[in-house]
Design an enzyme around this catalytic site. Structure first.
Site, PDB file in Angstrom:
ATOM      1  N   SER A   1       0.846  -1.190   0.000  1.00 28.68           N
ATOM      2  CA  SER A   1       0.000   0.000   0.000  1.00 28.68           C
ATOM      3  C   SER A   1       0.887   1.246   0.000  1.00 28.68           C
ATOM      4  O   SER A   1       1.712   1.411  -0.886  1.00 28.68           O
ATOM      5  CB  SER A   1      -0.964  -0.058   1.182  1.00 28.68           C
ATOM      6  OG  SER A   1      -1.987   0.899   1.041  1.00 28.68           O
TER       7      SER A   1
ATOM      8  N   ASP B   1      -9.354  -3.156  -6.524  1.00 28.75           N
ATOM      9  CA  ASP B   1      -8.595  -2.284  -5.629  1.00 28.75           C
ATOM     10  C   ASP B   1      -8.663  -0.862  -6.169  1.00 28.75           C
ATOM     11  O   ASP B   1      -8.611  -0.634  -7.386  1.00 28.75           O
ATOM     12  CB  ASP B   1      -7.138  -2.761  -5.576  1.00 28.75           C
ATOM     13  CG  ASP B   1      -6.332  -2.134  -4.453  1.00 28.75           C
ATOM     14  OD1 ASP B   1      -6.356  -0.894  -4.319  1.00 28.75           O
ATOM     15  OD2 ASP B   1      -5.640  -2.881  -3.732  1.00 28.75           O
TER      16      ASP B   1
ATOM     17  N   HIS C   1      -8.684  -3.949  -1.816  1.00 32.19           N
ATOM     18  CA  HIS C   1      -7.447  -3.537  -1.156  1.00 32.19           C
ATOM     19  C   HIS C   1      -7.282  -4.251   0.186  1.00 32.19           C
ATOM     20  O   HIS C   1      -8.198  -4.265   1.017  1.00 32.19           O
ATOM     21  CB  HIS C   1      -7.455  -2.022  -0.933  1.00 32.19           C
ATOM     22  CG  HIS C   1      -6.122  -1.468  -0.553  1.00 32.19           C
ATOM     23  ND1 HIS C   1      -5.064  -1.426  -1.437  1.00 32.19           N
ATOM     24  CD2 HIS C   1      -5.654  -0.942   0.611  1.00 32.19           C
ATOM     25  CE1 HIS C   1      -4.019  -0.896  -0.834  1.00 32.19           C
ATOM     26  NE2 HIS C   1      -4.347  -0.595   0.411  1.00 32.19           N
TER      27      HIS C   1
END
Length: 306
Positions: free
Chosen positions: A151, A247, A277
């Site tokens: 991330s 995502d 995600h």
């Protein structure tokens, strides 16, 4: 929910829609402050090192039977640039160490909005400097390093690799798990078609504005602040980029992968069908999660052996 993998739907159906702001971020940062890496277990040793070179400590994972000098996975935690801790990365530390004879160094960094760019990147460069300059005395091989993150950690990994490349430092590979690479996503008018539960574009906007110290999506950004904005990608190390097709970062990650390939950089792209995600952490036993992690570990193993 029909676009989410069936094994993941139950978890994501229960997930609240959360848009982060200053108050909720401070609360989450406070809660994460109570986290800690698991103690040594099942042949895996976990320690912590504080050094004068870095503003924050480093958590070290290694196997008890590891042979020195061991190759290094330099890992960076996520959290939207505004939260998270290097003491919550047992998931990745164990994944790499149990499959590869390596040492995983999880670097910490100061968080926005209190510490905007370049604080986090400077902290990571300092931690990487410790690996390069002092790692050998701790059983590490400073010449055999893969840099990775998840991330925002994936975005910071990409930025750190770019900076090291420009400094003439050779890295074996970059491993970018659902990386947060492009502030312009936060101002895209069409993103409503992919407004997932969990990390959504409202939180994304707050994360980028906190990190940059200004509104995201402007005409320019400081060098190394937004990896996707770098024009010259030739010569960067081979990359693994993994992301789910539901995502928020799917488009920006695929575009970065395409641009790396066009620049002659070898890219392994792992697209998880039906993966939102962070799904691999939330439902680690799902088939799609297992494939994702196996692909990442295979890339790290090949890069470190190469």
């Amino acid at each position: 929910m029909s676009d989410i993998d069936p094994e993941l739907r139950r978890t994501f159906r229960r997930m609240p829609r959360l848009i982060l702001g200053p108050t909720s971020t401070r609360l989450l940062q406070w809660l994460v402050g109570f986290s800690s890496a698991k103690p040594d277990t099942d042949g895996l040793m976990v320690g912590e090192i504080a050094t004068p070179e870095a503003s924050t400590s480093m958590v070290i994972y290694r196997r008890s039977d590891s042979k020195a000098p061991a190759p290094v996975v330099f890992w960076i935690h996520g959290g939207g640039y505004i939260m998270g801790s290097n003491k919550t990365e047992d998931y990745w530390g164990e994944a790499f160490c149990r499959s590869i004879d390596c040492v995983v160094v999880v670097a910490g960094y100061r968080l926005a909005p209190k510490h905007p760019f370049p604080s986090a990147l400077d902290d990571l460069r300092a931690a990487m400097g410790w690996v390069l300059d002092h790692g050998a005395s701790h059983g590490l091989d400073p010449d055999t390093v893969v840099i990775g993150g998840e991330s925002a950690g994936g975005g910071l990994a990409a930025a750190l690799v770019q900076r090291l490349h420009d400094e003439g430092v050779t890295i074996r590979g970059q491993l970018l798990a659902c990386p947060m690479l492009d502030d312009r996503t936060a101002v895209r008018p069409d993103i409503g078609r992919r407004e997932p539960r969990g990390w959504n574009n409202g939180s994304n906007y707050f994360g980028w504005s906190s990190y940059l110290g200004t509104e995201p999506g402007g005409d320019t950004a400081p060098e190394f602040a937004v990896p996707a904005r770098r024009e010259q990608l030739a010569g960067l190390p081979p990359a693994w980029i993994g992301v789910g097709d539901v995502d928020l970062f799917y488009d920006e990650d695929l575009e970065y992968a395409d641009r790396l390939r066009e620049a002659g950089v070898p890219v392994t792209l792992e697209v998880a069908r039906g993966g939102p995600h962070g799904y691999h952490r939330l439902v680690p036993k799902a088939s799609v999660s297992q494939r994702f992690i196996a692909s990442a570990v295979d890339f790290a193993a090949e890069s470190l052996a190469g």
